[in-house]
Design a protein around this motif. Structure first.
Motif, PDB file in Angstrom:
ATOM      1  N   LEU A 160      -4.009  -2.495   0.061  1.00 45.92           N
ATOM      2  CA  LEU A 160      -3.657  -1.396  -0.843  1.00 45.92           C
ATOM      3  C   LEU A 160      -2.348  -0.735  -0.413  1.00 45.92           C
ATOM      4  N   ILE A 161      -2.230  -0.426   0.862  1.00 44.21           N
ATOM      5  CA  ILE A 161      -1.006   0.204   1.370  1.00 44.21           C
ATOM      6  C   ILE A 161       0.193  -0.715   1.145  1.00 44.21           C
ATOM      7  N   GLY A 162       0.013  -1.989   1.437  1.00 46.85           N
ATOM      8  CA  GLY A 162       1.094  -2.943   1.273  1.00 46.85           C
ATOM      9  C   GLY A 162       1.555  -3.062  -0.163  1.00 46.85           C
ATOM     10  N   CYS A 163       0.622  -3.130  -1.096  1.00 47.30           N
ATOM     11  CA  CYS A 163       0.978  -3.256  -2.518  1.00 47.30           C
ATOM     12  C   CYS A 163       1.782  -2.053  -3.002  1.00 47.30           C
ATOM     13  N   PHE A 208       1.293 -11.755   4.510  1.00 46.40           N
ATOM     14  CA  PHE A 208       0.241 -10.907   5.070  1.00 46.40           C
ATOM     15  C   PHE A 208      -0.377 -10.027   3.988  1.00 46.40           C
ATOM     16  N   VAL A 209       0.468  -9.402   3.164  1.00 44.78           N
ATOM     17  CA  VAL A 209      -0.059  -8.570   2.068  1.00 44.78           C
ATOM     18  C   VAL A 209      -0.878  -9.426   1.114  1.00 44.78           C
ATOM     19  N   ALA A 210      -0.371 -10.623   0.825  1.00 44.17           N
ATOM     20  CA  ALA A 210      -1.095 -11.522  -0.071  1.00 44.17           C
ATOM     21  C   ALA A 210      -2.430 -11.948   0.534  1.00 44.17           C
ATOM     22  N   LEU A 211      -2.450 -12.168   1.853  1.00 42.36           N
ATOM     23  CA  LEU A 211      -3.707 -12.537   2.520  1.00 42.36           C
ATOM     24  C   LEU A 211      -4.729 -11.416   2.406  1.00 42.36           C
ATOM     25  N   CYS A 212      -4.289 -10.185   2.626  1.00 36.68           N
ATOM     26  CA  CYS A 212      -5.203  -9.045   2.488  1.00 36.68           C
ATOM     27  C   CYS A 212      -5.770  -8.985   1.076  1.00 36.68           C
ATOM     28  N   ASN A 213      -4.895  -9.161   0.092  1.00 38.16           N
ATOM     29  CA  ASN A 213      -5.340  -9.136  -1.300  1.00 38.16           C
ATOM     30  C   ASN A 213      -6.225 -10.333  -1.623  1.00 38.16           C
TER      31      ASN A 213
END
Length: 413
Positions: A375-378, A52-57
Motif C-alpha cells: 500500500l505504501i509503495g503504490c 518489490f512493490v509488485a511482489l507485495c501486491n
C-alpha cells in the motif's frame, strides 16, 4: 440472481503462461527504455524497487484470490472486504489502466511496423485499431485457443530478448557516451512507477479465479513463479540497454531502435511485435472478465454479462472492452498511454492491499506487513508521476464514483 459460471479448466502451467503472456511485452521492449530515460545508471535499482512493490501486491492478490476465487479481481475483493464504492472504483480503474496498457501495446506494434512502411500517423493509429479488432476475434474463440497462442508468443519473445541481450554484450559500445548528472529522488521513483506497470500482468491470474482449477493452491504459486521469471528477464534486458547507453529515449522508444540493420534486429523486431500483440490479447481477455463481473453485479448493463453457449467466452463484455481500447488507441501516444496506465493501476493495487488487510486471520497465509508495504509503495509511486497524469486520474476517479453513486441510489429507490 444466479449467473452461469465459467468452466475451471486452467492448471498451474496454464496460469503461469497467462501471467507471462500478460506481462512480457510492452514492459520489456518499451517501458524499460522509459525507466532508463528517468533513472539512467540507477535503472537496475528502479527495477528492483518496482519488483518489490509488485511482489507485495502479488502476495496480496494471491491472498485474496485464494479465499475468494472469482472473476473480477480487486473489483470483487473490494465489494467483499471493503465497500461497494471501493469495489466499483477498483473495477473502474482496472478497466481504465489495462485498456490504456493494451492501447499502448497495439500502438507500439503499429509503430514498429511503420518503421518499414513509413505511413502517416493516422494510418498507424488505424493499424493499431485493426490489431485490437483481430485480437478480439481470437479472444471470442475461447480461452483454450488463446492459451495455445500465448505459449507460442512467450517462447518467441524469450528468444528475441535473448538475442538482444547477447547482441548488447558482444557488440562494441557506441563511440559517444552519455554523462549523467545525479538522478533526483522524484525521477527515480517516477521511473519505478513506470516500470511497475511492466509487472502488473500477474493480476491477470487473479482476475481469472473463476476459471482456474484448485485456485487456493494454483493462483499463489503461479503469481510467485511468474514474478521471479519476469524480474530476472527485466534485469537482463536493462543490463543490455545500459551497455548501449542510448543518447535519446523518445516518446515512441522501442528496443529495436538501438540496433543496426541485420538479422539480430529482425529477430528482436518480430519478437517485439508478437509479444506486444500477445499482451493485447491477454488484456482484452482480462479486462473483459472485469466488465463481466461488473455487469453481473449491475454496475454495468446486465446484458453485458451474457456468455456464449459453451460458457468459454463473454462476447458482449469482450466487444465493449475492445471498443474502449480502440478509443484510447485513437488518441495515439505510447508514453502517454503508459503513464496514465501507471497511475490508475497503482491506485487499483492500493485498493487491493487495503482489501487484503481485511482478510480474516484464520484465512491468512501471508503476513499483513506485505500488504502494508504494498500500500505504501503504490501510493508513493503514484504521486511521483507527472502532475497532468495525476490530475486526469483523480478526475476519472471522481467522475466514476459520482456515476456509481447515482446508479446505486437510483436502484435502491
Amino acid at each position: 440472481m444466479t449467473h452461469p459460471q465459467l468452466m475451471r479448466s486452467t492448471l498451474l502451467s496454464g496460469a503461469i503462461v497467462l501471467g507471462l503472456g500478460s506481462i512480457i511485452g510492452t514492459g520489456a521492449f518499451v517501458s524499460i527504455g522509459f525507466g532508463y530515460d528517468l533513472a539512467a545508471d540507477w535503472l537496475l535499482y528502479a527495477i528492483v524497487l518496482a519488483a518489490f512493490v509488485a511482489l507485495c501486491n502479488g502476495l496480496s492478490s494471491a491472498q485474496l484470490a485464494a479465499v475468494h476465487p472469482v472473476s473480477g479481481g480487486t473489483y470483487e475483493y473490494g465489494y467483499k472486504f471493503l465497500s461497494h464504492d471501493a469495489g466499483f472504483l477498483a473495477g473502474w480503474l482496472f478497466i481504465a489502466a489495462k485498456s490504456a496498457s493494451a492501447a499502448a501495446a497495439a500502438l507500439a506494434s503499429a509503430w514498429l511496423v511503420n518503421q518499414y512502411l513509413n505511413w502517416p500517423e493516422w494510418a498507424v493509429i488505424s493499424m493499431a485499431i485493426v490489431m485490437i479488432a483481430f485480437i478480439t476475434a481470437l479472444v471470442l474463440a475461447g480461452l483454450r485457443r488463446s492459451n495455445q497462442v500465448n505459449a507460442l508468443l512467450i517462447t518467441l519473445t524469450f528468444l528475441s530478448l535473448a538475442v538482444f541481450v547477447f547482441w548488447a554484450a558482444e557488440a562494441p559500445p557506441p563511440s559517444a557516451s552519455v554523462q549523467y548528472t545525479q538522478v533526483s529522488v522524484s525521477d527515480f521513483l517516477a521511473a519505478a512507477a513506470l516500470l511497475f506497470v511492466a509487472y502488473t500482468g500477474y493480476g491477470r491470474i487473479a482476475t481469472m479465479g473463476e476459471e482456474v482449477s484448485e485456485p487456493r493452491r494454483i493462483i499463489p504459486r503461479a503469481i510467485i513463479v511468474t514474478m521471479v521469471i519476469v524480474t530476472l528477464l527485466y534485469i537482463a534486458v536493462a543490463w543490455g540497454l545500459m551497455q548501449r547507453q542510448p543518447l535519446f529515449i523518445g516518446e515512441d522508444f522501442i528496443l529495436t531502435q538501438l540496433m543496426p540493420a541485420g538479422w539480430q534486429k529482425d529477430v528482436v523486431f518480430i519478437g517485439a511485435i508478437l509479444a506486444m500483440l500477445g499482451v493485447t490479447l491477454n488484456l482484452v481477455l482480462g479486462v473483459s472478465r472485469v466488465v463481466l463481473a461488473m455487469a453481473r453485479r449491475g454496475d454495468l448493463p446486465h446484458s453485458w454479462a451474457q456468455l456464449n453457449s459453451l460458457r468459454t467466452a463473454a462476447p458482449r463484455a469482450t466487444l465493449i472492452t475492445a471498443l474502449v481500447m480502440m478509443i484510447i488507441a485513437g488518441f495515439g501516444g505510447i508514453r502517454l498511454a503508459w503513464t496514465f496506465s501507471a497511475f490508475t493501476v497503482l491506485v487499483y493495487y492500493a485498493i487491493t492491499n487495503i482489501a487484503a488487510l481485511n482478510v480474516a486471520p484464520q484465512q491468512r497465509f501471508i503476513h499483513k506487513l506485505w500488504s502494508v508495504l504494498g500500500l505504501i509503495g503504490c501510493l508513493a509511486l503514484a504521486i511521483m508521476l507527472n502532475t497532468e497524469t495525476v490530475f486526469v486520474g483523480l478526475l476519472l476517479m471522481v467522475l466514476g464514483l459520482a456515476w456509481h453513486r447515482y446508479r446505486y441510489h437510483r436502484s435502491a429507490a
